[in-house]
Design a protein around this motif. Structure first.
Motif: not given
Length: 305
Positions: A92-103
């Protein structure tokens, strides 16, 4: 070189945003999120942290956390460094982190895992897996006193680790941790317990501090930062004495008041903080009276973005 330079950007105040919830529904007030991010930018914050603990991160769904990162990053629009809080399970943390990168966020802050069973070796693996999987600089939020600081020493060689938000109020321990961190790894050691503890952490080697107070009274926080940087002890303790009652109020009930005091204070000066979500209750009447008297003593005028 990029990560070395990035860690220098953390030598300031990290402003932790609040998440305003509507009183009746406790849904997120997205206009309020934008207004509060804009307020921090206009007040000169150089590091803005959505999805921190003062943002009530653990009261947000994963989708809400993703949206908060996106909305704050878009509102800041490159005018400050955005550090997005991530956490929960490794995936979940990785998913959130990758989303942070995307936005378009600039960095992630990895929350201390909330787990009843945690070991030093397990914590190292947790943080390492997230840092290596997300293509952004990373800050580790370190606040579990039962874990060894060897966690940080083992993480230090990771290129993408740029900072540690250290939130254990044990100054000899922190000083030893600073000395253990190899200078060549350029990891910024940050006081993670705000203005009350900042002077002590600075003397022990901190280079920045976190703040919830900046959401309503950033001028005082910046005055403290400047005094610390200039080693102006007279001003440091003058400001500290002014602010410590606010931080003491936040620290009541094992820090149960941490967020609600900030939100109530923001509302008192006309800013949009909204209510808290469970498990944070509204401020008690006696605490509310103390807060009102304190805000009045600061002579803060009604504010708006």
């Amino acid at each position: 070189m990029y990560y070395e330079q990035f860690s220098k950007k953390l030598e300031t105040i990290s402003g932790i945003t609040v998440t305003p919830f509507h009183k009746d529904t406790k849904e997120i007030d997205w206009d309020g999120v934008k207004e509060n991010a804009e307020y921090l930018v206009k007040k000169g914050l150089e590091v803005i942290v959505p999805c921190g603990n003062t943002s009530e991160f653990y009261a947000l769904t994963v989708e809400e956390a993703k949206e908060e990162m996106k909305v704050v990053t878009e509102q800041v629009n490159g005018r400050a460094v955005v550090v997005a809080g991530v956490g929960y399970s490794v995936q979940t943390a990785i998913e959130l982190g990758q989303h942070a990168k995307e936005v378009g966020a600039d960095c992630i802050m990895i929350h201390m895992p909330i787990h009843p069973y945690i070991t030093t070796e397990g914590a190292v693996e947790y943080f390492t897996n997230i840092i290596e999987a997300v293509d952004l600089p990373a800050i580790v939020y370190f606040k579990d006193a039962s874990l060894s600081d060897d966690v940080l020493v083992q993480l230090a060689p990771l290129e993408k680790l740029v900072g540690v938000k250290y939130a254990i109020n044990d100054l000899p321990r922190f000083a030893k941790a600073v000395k253990k961190m190899p200078a060549e790894h350029n990891v910024a050691m940050i006081c993670g317990t705000a203005e009350k503890w900042a002077p002590f952490f600075y003397n022990a080697g901190a280079v920045g501090f976190t703040s919830g107070l900046v959401n309503l009274y950033p001028e005082a926080s910046f005055e403290l930062l400047e005094a610390l940087e200039n080693k102006d002890d007279e001003t440091v303790w003058k400001i500290w004495n002014k602010l410590v009652p606010f931080e003491d109020l936040r620290a009541k009930y094992a820090a149960g008041n941490n967020v609600v005091v900030v939100k109530e204070a923001m509302e008192l000066v006309g800013l949009n903080a909204g209510v808290t979500r469970e498990p944070v209750a509204p401020l008690g009447e006696q605490d509310k009276k103390e807060l009102q008297e304190l805000i009045a003593s600061w002579d803060l005028k009604p504010q708006k973005v």
